[in-house]
Enzyme design. Structure first.
Site, PDB file in Angstrom:
ATOM      1  CG  ASP A 158     -55.521 -14.503 -13.955  1.00 52.18           C
ATOM      2  OD1 ASP A 158     -55.519 -15.518 -14.661  1.00 52.18           O
ATOM      3  OD2 ASP A 158     -55.015 -14.643 -12.677  1.00 52.18           O
TER       4      ASP A 158
ATOM      5  CG  ASP B 182     -52.334 -17.267 -14.160  1.00 51.14           C
ATOM      6  OD1 ASP B 182     -52.465 -16.684 -13.008  1.00 51.14           O
ATOM      7  OD2 ASP B 182     -53.466 -17.623 -14.496  1.00 51.14           O
TER       8      ASP B 182
ATOM      9  CG  ASP C 173     -51.920 -13.533 -10.863  1.00 50.26           C
ATOM     10  OD1 ASP C 173     -51.976 -12.292 -10.646  1.00 50.26           O
ATOM     11  OD2 ASP C 173     -52.694 -14.116 -10.810  1.00 50.26           O
TER      12      ASP C 173
HETATM   13  P1  TTP Z   1     -56.059 -18.561 -11.203  1.00 47.07           P
HETATM   14  O1  TTP Z   1     -55.324 -17.625 -12.226  1.00 47.07           O
HETATM   15  O2  TTP Z   1     -56.888 -17.897 -10.149  1.00 47.07           O
HETATM   16  O3  TTP Z   1     -56.991 -19.590 -11.951  1.00 47.07           O
HETATM   17  P2  TTP Z   1     -57.017 -20.141 -13.312  1.00 47.07           P
HETATM   18  O4  TTP Z   1     -55.776 -19.796 -14.024  1.00 47.07           O
HETATM   19  O5  TTP Z   1     -57.032 -21.717 -13.272  1.00 47.07           O
HETATM   20  O6  TTP Z   1     -58.245 -19.840 -13.840  1.00 47.07           O
HETATM   21  P3  TTP Z   1     -58.721 -18.523 -14.380  1.00 47.07           P
HETATM   22  O7  TTP Z   1     -57.741 -17.352 -14.224  1.00 47.07           O
HETATM   23  O8  TTP Z   1     -59.241 -18.294 -15.977  1.00 47.07           O
HETATM   24  O9  TTP Z   1     -60.010 -17.751 -13.678  1.00 47.07           O
HETATM   25  O10 TTP Z   1     -54.940 -19.476 -10.532  1.00 47.07           O
HETATM   26  C1  TTP Z   1     -54.104 -20.157 -11.184  1.00 47.07           C
HETATM   27  C2  TTP Z   1     -53.162 -21.318 -10.297  1.00 47.07           C
HETATM   28  O11 TTP Z   1     -52.250 -20.425  -9.671  1.00 47.07           O
HETATM   29  C3  TTP Z   1     -53.943 -21.900  -9.568  1.00 47.07           C
HETATM   30  O12 TTP Z   1     -53.987 -23.325  -9.593  1.00 47.07           O
HETATM   31  C4  TTP Z   1     -53.654 -21.603  -8.068  1.00 47.07           C
HETATM   32  C5  TTP Z   1     -52.227 -20.805  -8.590  1.00 47.07           C
HETATM   33  N1  TTP Z   1     -51.950 -19.955  -7.406  1.00 47.07           N
HETATM   34  C6  TTP Z   1     -50.734 -20.091  -6.344  1.00 47.07           C
HETATM   35  O13 TTP Z   1     -50.301 -21.117  -6.556  1.00 47.07           O
HETATM   36  N2  TTP Z   1     -50.680 -19.066  -5.485  1.00 47.07           N
HETATM   37  C7  TTP Z   1     -51.387 -18.046  -5.527  1.00 47.07           C
HETATM   38  O14 TTP Z   1     -50.992 -16.797  -4.751  1.00 47.07           O
HETATM   39  C8  TTP Z   1     -52.359 -17.678  -6.557  1.00 47.07           C
HETATM   40  C9  TTP Z   1     -53.228 -16.758  -6.614  1.00 47.07           C
HETATM   41  C10 TTP Z   1     -52.641 -18.793  -7.564  1.00 47.07           C
HETATM   42 MN    MN Z   2     -55.432 -17.583 -14.191  1.00 44.48          MN
HETATM   43 MN    MN Z   3     -54.022 -16.065 -11.564  1.00 39.99          MN
END
Ligand code: TTP
Ligand code: MN
Ligand code: MN
Ligand code: MN
Length: 362
Positions: A202, A204, A286
């Site tokens: 995704d 972020d 996100d």
């Molecule tokens: P992710 O987007 O799930 O993971 P990622 O970016 O490391 O890897 P990929 O998307 O490529 O699979 O989460 C990113 C960070 O966001 C993770 O360290 C946890 C944080 N996070 C929060 O702090 N709160 C939340 O509600 C969510 C969903 C994630």
């Molecule tokens: Mn991510």
């Molecule tokens: Mn995410």
């Protein structure tokens, strides 16, 4: 103190008198094998075992080259052998991993949990109801949330990795929308892409504004008043964080935060996708809005990896008696919040050398 989480050997090394490889005679102990076992443990609701495997996997990730059986045992500790269980110790890890990968339950759980909005609990319930395929789900008119419907509808796209270029395009799209609504607001790419990963699941994005308070409601610019057709799905939540409530208890809800946020699916125009019948792709995005005073904490929290965050928060609690989350850092001995204007300052408060994002992949 120089510290990289996940690389410290677990506290109880195996007795060195044991000449037997703790992970089976074949010793095909790879990071991937351990990740499969972690996933399987998670599917069965064994969070503790899952965590033990995840930790062990990141120990292997951090140790370059092939390990001897003895070194392996010492690095991974007895917690892992306990998690593996006696039968696996006798048959070997690769046999166990093959068994898991071939099992109907594992394969079905994997298929279902890859649907956006479906967690272990839902997947497990469907499995128990005898549902095995995505077609089953549709044909049996299984009750789905709006999020799961979107997840099913865009299943293929959402399980195709997002390339860095695509993440940057979406960052620019959001930047433009945000600027139109609130000049001076900024958009920062966090998550795996900030850690230097070339692709991810995704995008972020962290939004803020240099004047505290101005950022409130910023998401409505991007998510709620959607530029027609750009957003295929969105679920927004308002900020529910109040400083006067004091810090969250350590070990509590330390992953979730309470920022204004939007979980969404964007429709990204893509040119010349080989073999694609259409010129667009669904991408999970996100969006998180942080007030400027909490921005460094939000950035640290949303850059991940999840394992890095978990270990860093554990270090803060156990070694420093501080509560770290995506909003604040609280010193429980001094009874005060420690402000920070940058990630570097947070590491300083924790008495740690700065760990740049590219070294947070553990
Ligand atoms: P992710 O987007 O799930 O993971 P990622 O970016 O490391 O890897 P990929 O998307 O490529 O699979 O989460 C990113 C960070 O966001 C993770 O360290 C946890 C944080 N996070 C929060 O702090 N709160 C939340 O509600 C969510 C969903 C994630
Ligand atoms: Mn991510
Ligand atoms: Mn995410
Ligand atoms: Mn992920």
């Amino acid at each position: 103190v120089s510290w990289v989480p996940g690389t410290d050997p677990p506290p109880t090394p195996l007795p060195s008198s044991s000449s037997r490889c703790p992970t089976g005679g074949d010793s095909a102990l790879s990071q991937e094998a351990l990740e499969t076992l972690a996933e399987e443990a998670g599917f069965s609701g064994s969070e503790g075992r899952s965590l033990a495997f995840t930790r062990a996997a990141s120990v292997l990730k951090a140790l370059p080259g092939q390990l001897s059986a003895l070194e392996e045992g010492q690095a991974l500790g007895s917690g892992l052998s306990l998690s593996l269980g006696q039968d696996v110790l006798e048959d070997g890890v690769s046999v166990e991993v093959e068994r898991v990968k071939l099992s109907e339950r594992y394969r079905t759980m994997k298929l279902f949990t890859k649907i956006f909005g479906v967690g272990v609990r839902t997947a497990s319930r469907w499995y128990q109801e005898g549902i095995r395929t995505l077609v089953d789900l549709q044909e049996r008119n299984t009750k789905l949330t709006r999020q799961q419907q979107a997840g099913l509808q865009h299943y293929e796209d959402l399980n195709t990795p997002v390339e860095r270029g695509e993440a940057e395009s979406i960052g620019r799209m959001v930047q433009e929308a945000v600027q139109r609504f609130l000049p001076g607001a900024s958009v920062t790419l966090a998550g795996g892409f900030r850690r230097g990963k070339p692709r991810g699941h995704d995008v972020d994005l962290l939004l803020t504004h240099p004047e505290a308070g101005r950022e409130a409601g910023l998401l409505s610019a991007v998510c709620l008043s959607p530029h027609q057709g750009l957003i295929l799905y969105q679920h927004s939540q308002e900020n529910s964080f109040a400083l006067h409530e004091g810090p969250e208890p350590p070990g509590g809800r330390d992953v979730l935060d309470r920022f204004e946020r939007c979980f969404s699916i964007f429709r990204l125009e893509v040119q010349g996708r080989p073999g694609a019948a259409r010129g667009w792709k669904a991408v999970r995005v996100d969006l998180v809005v942080a007030p400027v005073g909490q921005f460094p904490f939000a950035l640290l929290g949303w850059t991940g990896s999840r394992h890095f965050e978990r270990e860093l928060r554990r270090f803060a609690g156990h070694e420093r008696k501080m509560v770290l989350n995506s909003h604040t850092l609280y010193d429980t001995r001094l009874n005060l919040f420690l402000p920070a204007a940058s990630e570097e300052e947070i590491f300083q408060h924790l008495g740690l050398e700065y760990v740049p994002p590219t070294q947070r992949n553990a």
